[in-house]
Write a protein that holds these residues in place. Sequence first.
Motif, PDB file in Angstrom:
ATOM      1  N   SER A 145     -11.528   4.893  -1.640  1.00  0.00           N
ATOM      2  CA  SER A 145     -10.950   4.246  -0.466  1.00  0.00           C
ATOM      3  C   SER A 145     -11.762   4.585   0.771  1.00  0.00           C
ATOM      4  O   SER A 145     -12.372   5.655   0.856  1.00  0.00           O
ATOM      5  CB  SER A 145      -9.503   4.687  -0.260  1.00  0.00           C
ATOM      6  OG  SER A 145      -8.937   4.063   0.880  1.00  0.00           O
ATOM      7  N   CYS A 173       2.156   1.782  -3.435  1.00  0.00           N
ATOM      8  CA  CYS A 173       1.111   2.231  -4.350  1.00  0.00           C
ATOM      9  C   CYS A 173       0.819   3.717  -4.174  1.00  0.00           C
ATOM     10  O   CYS A 173       0.689   4.456  -5.154  1.00  0.00           O
ATOM     11  CB  CYS A 173      -0.172   1.434  -4.115  1.00  0.00           C
ATOM     12  SG  CYS A 173      -0.074  -0.277  -4.667  1.00  0.00           S
ATOM     13  N   LEU A 174       0.708   4.147  -2.921  1.00  0.00           N
ATOM     14  CA  LEU A 174       0.428   5.561  -2.670  1.00  0.00           C
ATOM     15  C   LEU A 174       1.572   6.444  -3.172  1.00  0.00           C
ATOM     16  O   LEU A 174       1.352   7.512  -3.740  1.00  0.00           O
ATOM     17  CB  LEU A 174       0.188   5.796  -1.180  1.00  0.00           C
ATOM     18  CG  LEU A 174      -1.122   5.215  -0.642  1.00  0.00           C
ATOM     19  CD1 LEU A 174      -1.137   5.258   0.882  1.00  0.00           C
ATOM     20  CD2 LEU A 174      -2.319   5.963  -1.194  1.00  0.00           C
ATOM     21  N   ARG A 215       1.304   9.256  -6.205  1.00  0.00           N
ATOM     22  CA  ARG A 215       1.771  10.638  -6.064  1.00  0.00           C
ATOM     23  C   ARG A 215       2.722  11.004  -7.208  1.00  0.00           C
ATOM     24  O   ARG A 215       2.664  12.116  -7.746  1.00  0.00           O
ATOM     25  CB  ARG A 215       2.462  10.824  -4.709  1.00  0.00           C
ATOM     26  CG  ARG A 215       1.496  11.079  -3.558  1.00  0.00           C
ATOM     27  CD  ARG A 215       2.244  11.569  -2.336  1.00  0.00           C
ATOM     28  NE  ARG A 215       2.989  10.495  -1.710  1.00  0.00           N
ATOM     29  CZ  ARG A 215       2.523   9.718  -0.730  1.00  0.00           C
ATOM     30  NH1 ARG A 215       1.300   9.917  -0.271  1.00  0.00           N
ATOM     31  NH2 ARG A 215       3.261   8.769  -0.209  1.00  0.00           N
ATOM     32  N   GLN A 261       0.837  -1.201   0.000  1.00  0.00           N
ATOM     33  CA  GLN A 261       0.000   0.000   0.000  1.00  0.00           C
ATOM     34  C   GLN A 261       0.874   1.255   0.000  1.00  0.00           C
ATOM     35  O   GLN A 261       0.574   2.235  -0.689  1.00  0.00           O
ATOM     36  CB  GLN A 261      -0.918   0.002   1.220  1.00  0.00           C
ATOM     37  CG  GLN A 261      -2.026  -1.034   1.153  1.00  0.00           C
ATOM     38  CD  GLN A 261      -2.918  -0.986   2.380  1.00  0.00           C
ATOM     39  OE1 GLN A 261      -3.041   0.038   3.022  1.00  0.00           O
ATOM     40  NE2 GLN A 261      -3.532  -2.097   2.699  1.00  0.00           N
ATOM     41  N   LYS A 262       1.941   1.221   0.778  1.00  0.00           N
ATOM     42  CA  LYS A 262       2.865   2.368   0.824  1.00  0.00           C
ATOM     43  C   LYS A 262       3.474   2.614  -0.555  1.00  0.00           C
ATOM     44  O   LYS A 262       3.556   3.759  -1.023  1.00  0.00           O
ATOM     45  CB  LYS A 262       3.962   2.080   1.856  1.00  0.00           C
ATOM     46  CG  LYS A 262       4.983   3.198   2.001  1.00  0.00           C
ATOM     47  CD  LYS A 262       6.041   2.805   3.022  1.00  0.00           C
ATOM     48  CE  LYS A 262       7.127   3.879   3.138  1.00  0.00           C
ATOM     49  NZ  LYS A 262       8.167   3.479   4.113  1.00  0.00           N
ATOM     50  N   LEU A 274      -3.324  11.921  -0.595  1.00  0.00           N
ATOM     51  CA  LEU A 274      -3.154  11.828  -2.034  1.00  0.00           C
ATOM     52  C   LEU A 274      -3.974  12.849  -2.815  1.00  0.00           C
ATOM     53  O   LEU A 274      -3.511  13.396  -3.814  1.00  0.00           O
ATOM     54  CB  LEU A 274      -3.526  10.412  -2.502  1.00  0.00           C
ATOM     55  CG  LEU A 274      -3.466  10.167  -4.010  1.00  0.00           C
ATOM     56  CD1 LEU A 274      -2.031  10.216  -4.502  1.00  0.00           C
ATOM     57  CD2 LEU A 274      -4.115   8.829  -4.351  1.00  0.00           C
ATOM     58  N   ALA A 326      -5.352   8.096   3.723  1.00  0.00           N
ATOM     59  CA  ALA A 326      -4.771   7.935   2.390  1.00  0.00           C
ATOM     60  C   ALA A 326      -5.401   8.910   1.410  1.00  0.00           C
ATOM     61  O   ALA A 326      -4.707   9.511   0.581  1.00  0.00           O
ATOM     62  CB  ALA A 326      -4.968   6.499   1.915  1.00  0.00           C
ATOM     63  N   TYR A 356       1.263   6.140   4.908  1.00  0.00           N
ATOM     64  CA  TYR A 356      -0.188   6.188   4.996  1.00  0.00           C
ATOM     65  C   TYR A 356      -0.847   4.843   4.689  1.00  0.00           C
ATOM     66  O   TYR A 356      -2.018   4.794   4.339  1.00  0.00           O
ATOM     67  CB  TYR A 356      -0.737   7.267   4.049  1.00  0.00           C
ATOM     68  CG  TYR A 356      -0.338   8.651   4.486  1.00  0.00           C
ATOM     69  CD1 TYR A 356      -0.986   9.282   5.538  1.00  0.00           C
ATOM     70  CD2 TYR A 356       0.702   9.319   3.853  1.00  0.00           C
ATOM     71  CE1 TYR A 356      -0.605  10.548   5.955  1.00  0.00           C
ATOM     72  CE2 TYR A 356       1.085  10.585   4.257  1.00  0.00           C
ATOM     73  CZ  TYR A 356       0.422  11.193   5.308  1.00  0.00           C
ATOM     74  OH  TYR A 356       0.800  12.441   5.709  1.00  0.00           O
TER      75      TYR A 356
END
Length: 423
Positions: free
Chosen positions: A220, A202-203, A207, A199-200, A229, A225, A398
């Motif tokens: 989400s 992906c975020l 960005r 997840q980290k 974002l 998150a 996040y």
Amino acid sequence: MAVITAEGISKRYIIDHKRGKGSASIKDAVTEQLSKLFGGKGTPGSDHERIEHEDFWALRDVSFSIEQGDRIGIVGHNGAGKSTLLKILSRITEPTHGRISIRGRVASLLEVGTGFHPELTGRENIFLNGAILGMTRDEIKRQFDEIVAFGGIEKFLDTPVKRYSSGMYVRLGFAIAAHLDPEIMIIDEVLAVGDAEFQKKCLGKMRDVASNGRTILFVSHNMTAVSALCNRTLYFERGQLIEQGETNQVIASYLSKVSKTRMVREWATPDDAPGNNLVRVKKIEILPEFVDDQTYIDVRTPFRIRFEYWNLMDQANLNLSLHLNSMTGEVIFNVGTQSQSFGKGLISGECVVPGHFLNDGTYNVSMMIVKDTVTPLYNLEEGLIFDVADYRDGVAWYGKWPGYVRPQLKFHAEMMEENILND
């Protein structure tokens, strides 16, 4: 420049309540035949036939405009219409009414396995997805190594994806969607399947994509998150767009409304209240201790859980037992009051939950009224459901914080001896 414009979008589904031929029982078949013979409820045009089909509007008259480079969060409860909107934007389904205009190449990751052919390998699906997006083979080859590395599927690249786990599906799907140069990237809650580290990643990747002027739509339930974002957010409820605007303002409005609608359940008289001829529940209530202008519970917020119930017995030794449960059924904690002797009347109990104790998530409070510390008189299993929102200060990560509790314990590190590695 607007890259997505929605004008009066509505989507209707027809729910068919009639049993299929293969699912009807012998009793149903006999009843249907007798109805036809004697002109009963099954005859054409009867009320029975008319109610077999029900219209369900997943979206109602939704309009908005999204500019190039916008990072759009989409929030709302399950069933609010978020995923239906994304399917319309991804051209998976058409709206019943209204018009959608999209400028640019769209990459979507709406659910596990979206766009994959199960019999093809991971390698083959990368090229298939790139071709669907309109890319040439050379364009796909230039991104191929990055896709494989980001997805972490090197060992399984030539394995049919039908043998992949859900986590592998998501990693590969996101890697393809993020690296094949789409102008518009649509991501649903599917990222919740991945682990915290993924997840980290992906975020961070989203960005990076947004910083290059591409447009992102992100659904989400993780409000932190979304806040980190997205610059703008759309809030949906029961198929309608309730609010759109700056992300922090919309999220505060959404969480405030969630809290206000779930903070108390109350019954006016014992005749209407849940219980039995011994005890009846009058009220169960969450009483948060908000700071400043806050209007919703987050991980910092202390709150009290208050109960009131009627004792209908002349005299009894009673105590309250409180269970706080996760939405998947795990008991987070169970506490009880001391047993006391009570006569007929209204009795109250209150439990204080400190701030910085629960993790973000959705919780269910249940209460049990117990006699003589061993005999349950009544158990209100689904007393109250409430949400705890996330909050982080001075943290750059996040992903989902693991666990159900999130206490602030004394925990520090210090230098014991400097420069010992240089000797």
